[in-house]
Design an enzyme around this catalytic site. Sequence first.
Site, PDB file in Angstrom:
ATOM      1  CG  ASP A   6     -17.260  -0.677  11.396  1.00 45.96           C
ATOM      2  OD1 ASP A   6     -16.836  -1.532  12.210  1.00 45.96           O
ATOM      3  OD2 ASP A   6     -16.790  -0.536  10.248  1.00 45.96           O
ATOM      4  CG  ASN A   9      -7.332  -0.735   9.583  1.00 46.68           C
ATOM      5  OD1 ASN A   9      -6.618  -0.435  10.526  1.00 46.68           O
ATOM      6  ND2 ASN A   9      -7.806  -1.965   9.420  1.00 46.68           N
ATOM      7  CB  THR A  12     -15.153   6.341  11.194  1.00 49.69           C
ATOM      8  OG1 THR A  12     -13.833   6.074  11.673  1.00 49.69           O
ATOM      9  CG2 THR A  12     -16.133   6.261  12.360  1.00 49.69           C
ATOM     10  N   GLY A 108     -12.739 -10.282  14.115  1.00 52.16           N
ATOM     11  CA  GLY A 108     -13.066  -8.868  14.076  1.00 52.16           C
ATOM     12  C   GLY A 108     -14.521  -8.587  14.410  1.00 52.16           C
ATOM     13  CG  ASP A 110     -14.773  -5.788  10.839  1.00 48.75           C
ATOM     14  OD1 ASP A 110     -14.384  -6.708  11.591  1.00 48.75           O
ATOM     15  OD2 ASP A 110     -14.089  -5.345   9.903  1.00 48.75           O
ATOM     16  CG  ASP A 130     -16.630  -6.029   5.143  1.00 50.69           C
ATOM     17  OD1 ASP A 130     -16.630  -5.079   4.332  1.00 50.69           O
ATOM     18  OD2 ASP A 130     -16.641  -5.862   6.372  1.00 50.69           O
ATOM     19  CB  THR A 133      -8.655  -1.675   4.833  1.00 52.44           C
ATOM     20  OG1 THR A 133      -9.240  -0.398   5.122  1.00 52.44           O
ATOM     21  CG2 THR A 133      -7.146  -1.545   4.779  1.00 52.44           C
ATOM     22  CB  THR A 184       0.535   2.075 -18.566  1.00 53.34           C
ATOM     23  OG1 THR A 184       1.689   1.826 -19.369  1.00 53.34           O
ATOM     24  CG2 THR A 184       0.824   1.656 -17.133  1.00 53.34           C
TER      25      THR A 184
END
Length: 261
Positions: A6, A9, A12, A108, A110, A130, A133, A184
């Site tokens: 798979d 972006n 892999t 997609g 995926d 899922d 990205t 912060t």
Amino acid sequence: MVLTIDIDNSTTNVGLFDQKGRLVFRSGLTTSRNPTRDQCAISLMNLFALYHAEFRDVSGAVISSVVPSVTAHMSSAVELLTGKAPMLMGPGVKTGLNIKSDLHNQLGADIVACSVAAIDQYPTPIIIIDMGTAVTMSYLHDRTYEGCIIFPGVLVALDALSERAAALPHISVEPPSSFFGHNTLDAMRSGVVYGNASMIDGMIERVEEHGRPAATVVATGDSAPEILRWCKRSILYNADLLLQGLYLIYKKNTEGRGRRF
């Protein structure tokens, strides 16, 4: 054995399944946007060497990709190493799903693979999350894919925040020492972890408002573990869901054609 790949972006994912459908190994590689065939082949060779696997045992392969610039080179690499052209996820591939979509080729590969694996393993209705990205949330009932929601992934949103606000640094995804940040970094960590957990919880509620209550809520993706532990909703985690779906789809499309597994 069946090789499953798979191409996302960011990552892999590569998995190898034995004749009984058991995952022999799973590994993640950083996705390179413009690799050559040989670079893809070297990456796969290194993985097989690392996990003591043999290409001669691979009877077939299937590739899912959302990065067109990588697809052809990875496909050529697989054929070079195994002597067999891989099956590519796309139009014409049998999935067994009834997909409610205006354009099926826009869904997609995926997402389709995760849906096939989820329906094979869990009771419906199912909500699949899922977290890569992008975060995709899909709703399935019986063998019908009802639709999905897509929103920015945890790391994408975090990177955007740091890049657009000069005073805010890049940070890792981890819980702060307390809910209220007193500096912060902790304030950002609280927002990222608890904010995304609350978003997941809230979106599950909204999905169920537009359908039936889910019998199963399952999540996958590299960003999921750090967020799911802070969700109020009970959510299963299956790191291998996508690769399992690719394996099942490969079997569905090749059984009865004289191939061995």
